[in-house]
Write an enzyme that holds these catalytic residues in place. Structure first.
Site, PDB file in Angstrom:
ATOM      1  N   TYR A 198      -4.822  -2.073  -3.920  1.00 51.08           N
ATOM      2  CA  TYR A 198      -6.279  -2.545  -3.281  1.00 51.08           C
ATOM      3  C   TYR A 198      -7.333  -2.095  -4.124  1.00 51.08           C
ATOM      4  O   TYR A 198      -8.299  -2.226  -3.743  1.00 51.08           O
ATOM      5  CB  TYR A 198      -6.237  -3.067  -1.923  1.00 51.08           C
ATOM      6  CG  TYR A 198      -4.994  -3.526  -1.311  1.00 51.08           C
ATOM      7  CD1 TYR A 198      -4.397  -5.029  -1.661  1.00 51.08           C
ATOM      8  CD2 TYR A 198      -4.230  -2.711  -0.633  1.00 51.08           C
ATOM      9  CE1 TYR A 198      -3.427  -5.406  -1.131  1.00 51.08           C
ATOM     10  CE2 TYR A 198      -3.123  -3.285  -0.028  1.00 51.08           C
ATOM     11  CZ  TYR A 198      -2.517  -4.621  -0.118  1.00 51.08           C
ATOM     12  OH  TYR A 198      -1.643  -4.988   0.202  1.00 51.08           O
ATOM     13  N   TYR A 233     -14.152  -2.662   4.220  1.00 53.93           N
ATOM     14  CA  TYR A 233     -13.510  -2.244   5.396  1.00 53.93           C
ATOM     15  C   TYR A 233     -13.961  -0.958   6.059  1.00 53.93           C
ATOM     16  O   TYR A 233     -13.229  -0.467   6.785  1.00 53.93           O
ATOM     17  CB  TYR A 233     -12.028  -2.071   5.377  1.00 53.93           C
ATOM     18  CG  TYR A 233     -11.445  -2.996   4.328  1.00 53.93           C
ATOM     19  CD1 TYR A 233     -11.274  -4.417   5.030  1.00 53.93           C
ATOM     20  CD2 TYR A 233     -10.879  -2.816   3.245  1.00 53.93           C
ATOM     21  CE1 TYR A 233     -10.472  -5.510   4.093  1.00 53.93           C
ATOM     22  CE2 TYR A 233     -10.162  -3.631   2.366  1.00 53.93           C
ATOM     23  CZ  TYR A 233     -10.209  -5.010   2.749  1.00 53.93           C
ATOM     24  OH  TYR A 233      -9.454  -5.951   2.053  1.00 53.93           O
ATOM     25  N   ARG A 251       0.738  -1.207   0.022  1.00 51.20           N
ATOM     26  CA  ARG A 251      -0.051  -0.099  -0.021  1.00 51.20           C
ATOM     27  C   ARG A 251       0.837   1.313  -0.158  1.00 51.20           C
ATOM     28  O   ARG A 251       0.587   2.163  -0.786  1.00 51.20           O
ATOM     29  CB  ARG A 251      -0.923   0.109   1.106  1.00 51.20           C
ATOM     30  CG  ARG A 251      -1.732   1.226   1.438  1.00 51.20           C
ATOM     31  CD  ARG A 251      -2.556   1.438   2.838  1.00 51.20           C
ATOM     32  NE  ARG A 251      -2.875  -0.133   3.195  1.00 51.20           N
ATOM     33  CZ  ARG A 251      -3.984  -0.653   3.072  1.00 51.20           C
ATOM     34  NH1 ARG A 251      -4.900  -0.043   2.431  1.00 51.20           N
ATOM     35  NH2 ARG A 251      -4.361  -1.779   3.663  1.00 51.20           N
ATOM     36  N   CYS A 288     -25.955  -3.380  -7.224  1.00 55.58           N
ATOM     37  CA  CYS A 288     -27.054  -3.865  -6.785  1.00 55.58           C
ATOM     38  C   CYS A 288     -26.844  -4.358  -5.451  1.00 55.58           C
ATOM     39  O   CYS A 288     -27.024  -5.535  -5.098  1.00 55.58           O
ATOM     40  CB  CYS A 288     -27.735  -4.770  -7.529  1.00 55.58           C
ATOM     41  SG  CYS A 288     -28.165  -4.182  -9.320  1.00 55.58           S
TER      42      CYS A 288
HETATM   43  N1  LLP Z   1       3.327  -9.081   3.269  1.00 54.82           N
HETATM   44  C1  LLP Z   1       2.230 -10.010   3.481  1.00 54.82           C
HETATM   45  C2  LLP Z   1       2.479 -11.371   4.009  1.00 54.82           C
HETATM   46  C3  LLP Z   1       0.915  -9.499   3.257  1.00 54.82           C
HETATM   47  O1  LLP Z   1       0.046 -10.411   3.409  1.00 54.82           O
HETATM   48  C4  LLP Z   1       0.473  -8.368   2.894  1.00 54.82           C
HETATM   49  C5  LLP Z   1      -0.701  -7.850   2.770  1.00 54.82           C
HETATM   50  C6  LLP Z   1       1.921  -7.432   2.593  1.00 54.82           C
HETATM   51  C7  LLP Z   1       2.964  -7.747   2.840  1.00 54.82           C
HETATM   52  C8  LLP Z   1       1.630  -6.048   2.330  1.00 54.82           C
HETATM   53  O2  LLP Z   1       0.796  -5.167   2.976  1.00 54.82           O
HETATM   54  P1  LLP Z   1       0.721  -3.789   2.775  1.00 54.82           P
HETATM   55  O3  LLP Z   1       2.043  -2.938   2.948  1.00 54.82           O
HETATM   56  O4  LLP Z   1       0.034  -3.542   1.402  1.00 54.82           O
HETATM   57  O5  LLP Z   1      -0.197  -3.209   3.926  1.00 54.82           O
HETATM   58  N2  LLP Z   1      -7.009  -5.445   0.787  1.00 54.82           N
HETATM   59  C9  LLP Z   1      -6.594  -4.889   1.942  1.00 54.82           C
HETATM   60  C10 LLP Z   1      -5.130  -4.919   2.352  1.00 54.82           C
HETATM   61  C11 LLP Z   1      -4.794  -6.436   2.420  1.00 54.82           C
HETATM   62  C12 LLP Z   1      -3.381  -6.669   2.714  1.00 54.82           C
HETATM   63  C13 LLP Z   1      -3.276  -8.179   2.709  1.00 54.82           C
HETATM   64  N3  LLP Z   1      -1.704  -8.490   2.988  1.00 54.82           N
HETATM   65  C14 LLP Z   1      -7.199  -3.325   1.983  1.00 54.82           C
HETATM   66  O6  LLP Z   1      -7.541  -2.800   0.636  1.00 54.82           O
HETATM   67  O7  LLP Z   1      -6.820  -2.621   2.870  1.00 54.82           O
END
Ligand code: LLP
Length: 397
Positions: free
Chosen positions: A378, A322, A282, A349
């Site tokens: 995302y 969320y 992110r 819908c």
């Molecule tokens: N490493 C692992 C093992 C992960 O499962 C994830 C994200 C990351 C790294 C990266 O995380 P980040 O830096 O992006 O926070 N769909 C959700 C977020 C799901 C994250 C899943 N895992 C949203 O839209 O907020």
């Protein structure tokens, strides 16, 4: 200091650092479109890579797997964090080598593990005894040297939405220290298995960076213990998860959050002898993308004034999943004050297809265009064909 990613230049909404009006990018609007700026990602990669102690930054490609973004990530010598066969093969198609790839995921299939072992990827992050058993079974035939990591669950509350917290007690992710130690002893007994890393990932969209400090403090002693069992252990994989303030798209404040986290990492890991890995999604890409949409219908219910857009949860599901907030900004300022109250929804819908409830905005008309901000992470990667709506085109400016 403040460096906004969105502001009005006269009547026109600008996105990015060069006074670029969004309207100039949209020649003839016909359906929703994702607009991206690679420069925003490039800058963030540099922020993170300038941490002197960092071993390698891996990009969690689940956040956005557009080839243009992966190309940029590759050009910056980053690795990849992948979670499926699809992601691994896509990364390779975009120029990465298997040695750039970490495979994460709580339920890796036989096909995924076979591909990872055969192609000798950089690291497989193991999360269960069954997964290790599968690896050993597959390798009976392949007889490869396999680089493994054990993903531990430090049981730290990431203070984020429960849907994206991954290190609470009894989480499906990772292994508790007792379970992890049993697997490490098993790995130590097999000359084909090399425990190269200990990893953890406590959750996503984390705004209070102090929770990372807690996690590191619990994992460090475990790492030392694991090293006595497997002396080849040399990497600590710190996961990802650092968040952004979706209500304030300000690059300087994002940088300040990263700097606060970097300070914690430095303080906790200064004398820690390990190659340090980050798996960030992110924070690198969220600010780089907006979703442009049109006001399709304005409709008054008894108590609610609906602004119905042509983009909805099939494109950007985060608000519905969320309760996430994404700013909705008109591309043209009308000169009227933000006094009209709208509930901003999509066309899908489902009653949960809501971007904002009772939001004060300028008075808008059907046909007006809006930007749904901070949608680079995302967003398109989680979009679906629900209601058989077409995917939105992705454009880089
Ligand atoms: N490493 C692992 C093992 C992960 O499962 C994830 C994200 C990351 C790294 C990266 O995380 P980040 O830096 O992006 O926070 N769909 C959700 C977020 C799901 C994250 C899943 N895992 C949203 O839209 O907020």
């Amino acid at each position: 200091m403040s460096r906004k990613l969105f502001y009005y230049n006269g009547a026109d909404l600008v996105f990015g650092y060069h006074n670029q009006r969004i309207l100039d990018q949209i020649k003839q609007y016909s359906k929703p479109v994702w607009l991206y700026q690679k420069e925003v990602i490039q800058e963030r990669i540099q922020w993170i890579q300038s941490w002197p102690q960092l071993g390698r930054l891996h990009y969690a490609m689940k956040a956005n797997f557009h080839p243009e973004i992966l190309k940029l990530i590759k050009e910056n010598q980053c690795g990849i964090d992948a979670v499926s066969l699809g992601e691994m093969t896509h990364a390779v198609a975009c120029g990465f080598t298997p040695q750039d790839i970490i495979l994460s995921g709580v339920a890796k299939t036989r096909d995924e593990l076979t591909w990872a072992i055969q192609n000798e990827i950089y690291q497989i992050n193991i999360e269960s005894p069954s997964e290790l058993a599968k690896i050993i079974e597959i390798n009976k035939l392949l007889q490869k040297k396999i680089s493994l990591s054990i993903r531990v669950n430090p049981e730290v509350d990431a203070e984020t939405h429960p849907g994206i917290a991954t290190a609470l007690k009894d989480s499906k992710f990772g292994l508790d220290f007792k379970g992890a130690e049993i697997l490490i002893r098993r790995i130590a007994d097999d000359s084909n298995l090399q425990l190269k890393a200990i990893s953890f990932h406590i959750g996503s969209q984390i705004l209070n960076v102090n929770v990372f400090e807690k996690a590191i403090q619990v994992v460090k002693p475990f790492y030392q213990k694991a090293k006595t069992l497997c002396p080849e252990l040399e990497r600590l994989d710190l996961g990802g998860g650092v968040g952004i303030d979706y209500m304030d798209a300000d690059s300087d404040k994002d940088l300040a959050r990263w700097k606060a986290l970097e300070e914690i990492y430095t303080k906790e890991l200064r004398d820690f002898d390990a190659f340090l890995i980050l798996e960030i999604g992110r924070f690198l890409v969220a600010r780089s993308g907006v979703l442009i949409s049109r006001v399709e219908i304005i409709k008054q219910a008894d108590q609610v004034n609906y602004l119905i857009l042509d983009a909805g949860m099939s494109l950007l599901i985060r608000p519905a999943l969320y309760d996430a907030c994404h700013e909705v900004l008109p591309l043209k300022k009308s000169g009227t004050d933000d006094t009209t109250v709208y509930t901003v929804v999509g066309p899908i819908c489902e009653s949960s297809d809501v971007f904002a409830t009772n939001k004060k905005m300028q008075t808008l008309s059907e046909g007006d265009l809006v930007a749904i901000c901070d949608a680079g992470a995302y967003g398109s990667s989680m979009s679906s064909r629900y209601n058989l709506r077409e995917p939105a085109e992705e454009i880089f400016i």
